[in-house]
Design a protein around this motif. Sequence first.
Motif, PDB file in Angstrom:
ATOM      1  N   SER A 217       1.841  -6.077   3.988  1.00  0.00           N
ATOM      2  CA  SER A 217       1.792  -6.465   2.577  1.00  0.00           C
ATOM      3  C   SER A 217       1.555  -5.287   1.644  1.00  0.00           C
ATOM      4  N   CYS A 218       0.943  -4.208   2.162  1.00  0.00           N
ATOM      5  CA  CYS A 218       0.531  -3.102   1.289  1.00  0.00           C
ATOM      6  C   CYS A 218       0.958  -1.739   1.816  1.00  0.00           C
TER       7      CYS A 218
ATOM      8  N   LEU B 246      -6.577  -6.233   2.551  1.00  0.00           N
ATOM      9  CA  LEU B 246      -6.852  -7.538   3.161  1.00  0.00           C
ATOM     10  C   LEU B 246      -6.903  -8.635   2.098  1.00  0.00           C
TER      11      LEU B 246
ATOM     12  N   HIS C 272      -3.370  -9.313   0.854  1.00  0.00           N
ATOM     13  CA  HIS C 272      -2.635 -10.050   1.891  1.00  0.00           C
ATOM     14  C   HIS C 272      -3.001 -11.531   1.861  1.00  0.00           C
ATOM     15  N   GLN C 273      -4.286 -11.822   1.782  1.00  0.00           N
ATOM     16  CA  GLN C 273      -4.714 -13.224   1.727  1.00  0.00           C
ATOM     17  C   GLN C 273      -4.227 -13.902   0.452  1.00  0.00           C
TER      18      GLN C 273
ATOM     19  N   LYS D 283       1.410  -8.190   8.479  1.00  0.00           N
ATOM     20  CA  LYS D 283       0.013  -7.805   8.496  1.00  0.00           C
ATOM     21  C   LYS D 283      -0.352  -7.237   7.113  1.00  0.00           C
ATOM     22  N   ALA D 284      -1.611  -6.873   6.955  1.00  0.00           N
ATOM     23  CA  ALA D 284      -2.044  -6.371   5.655  1.00  0.00           C
ATOM     24  C   ALA D 284      -1.733  -4.896   5.458  1.00  0.00           C
TER      25      ALA D 284
END
Length: 261
Positions: A197-198, A236, A239-240, A254-255
Amino acid sequence: MTAIEIHELLLLTYASLSVLVFVVLQFFIKAAYGRHDEEDKAWWWGPGVPTRWAWVVMEMPSSLGFALIYFMGDHAFQPVPLLLFALWQAHYFQRSFIYPFKRSVKPGDKTPLLLPLIALLTNFGISFLNAAILSWTELGHSYDVSWLTDPRLVIGIAIFVLGYHVNRRADAMLAALRKPGESGYKIPRGWLYEYISCPNYLGELLVWCGWAVATWSLAGAVFVLWTIANLLPRALSNHQWYLHTFDDYPRNRKALLPGIL
């Protein structure tokens, strides 16, 4: 206190604070910026200021402050320190004075005042730690011409350049998601965004891992700890946020680290 004593005290302080910052950001407080601003509008974050200028204020010490400290040293015009100085500035001049005006922000977007003020102070401290080791004789570091062929410098620069490319490309892809006049968020797709995600945070982490290897210094290692403490909780959290906001967000991503975290 001597320069050496101040430097050692700051090293210990930032290493210790890294643990505290990670715990606070991971378990207690989300940094009230961007997508998390609406979730965390606690009064103590302070009034909102324009996001672009908040970014300039908090990143400026990492460019101008670093340069000021660096050129106070006796070794400022030697080849290896100059090369390392150029690497640092390649990232932070762009980050301080170019990126804020290229990044996509919502019309009227603001950042709570406390965030840039804290970042201004902490970034100046990190800049002192890393600029002083390059050019200040009293700190005992020696980057003579032989360091140009040292494997640590070569490998470190390679990691730095890789991270720089990842960071810049990831930021550009995020900026391209929002067309002029648009607001709101979209799912990034393609390239490393298919796995994490990042990738912008991954790129920044690689940059400073490369710096730590290239300088082979405690200052560089402490900066890596500080970077992890700040970016891992944000990765994190982002991502959530994606998972909770978009029903069709890819669950296999994944993050921060592909296939791991």
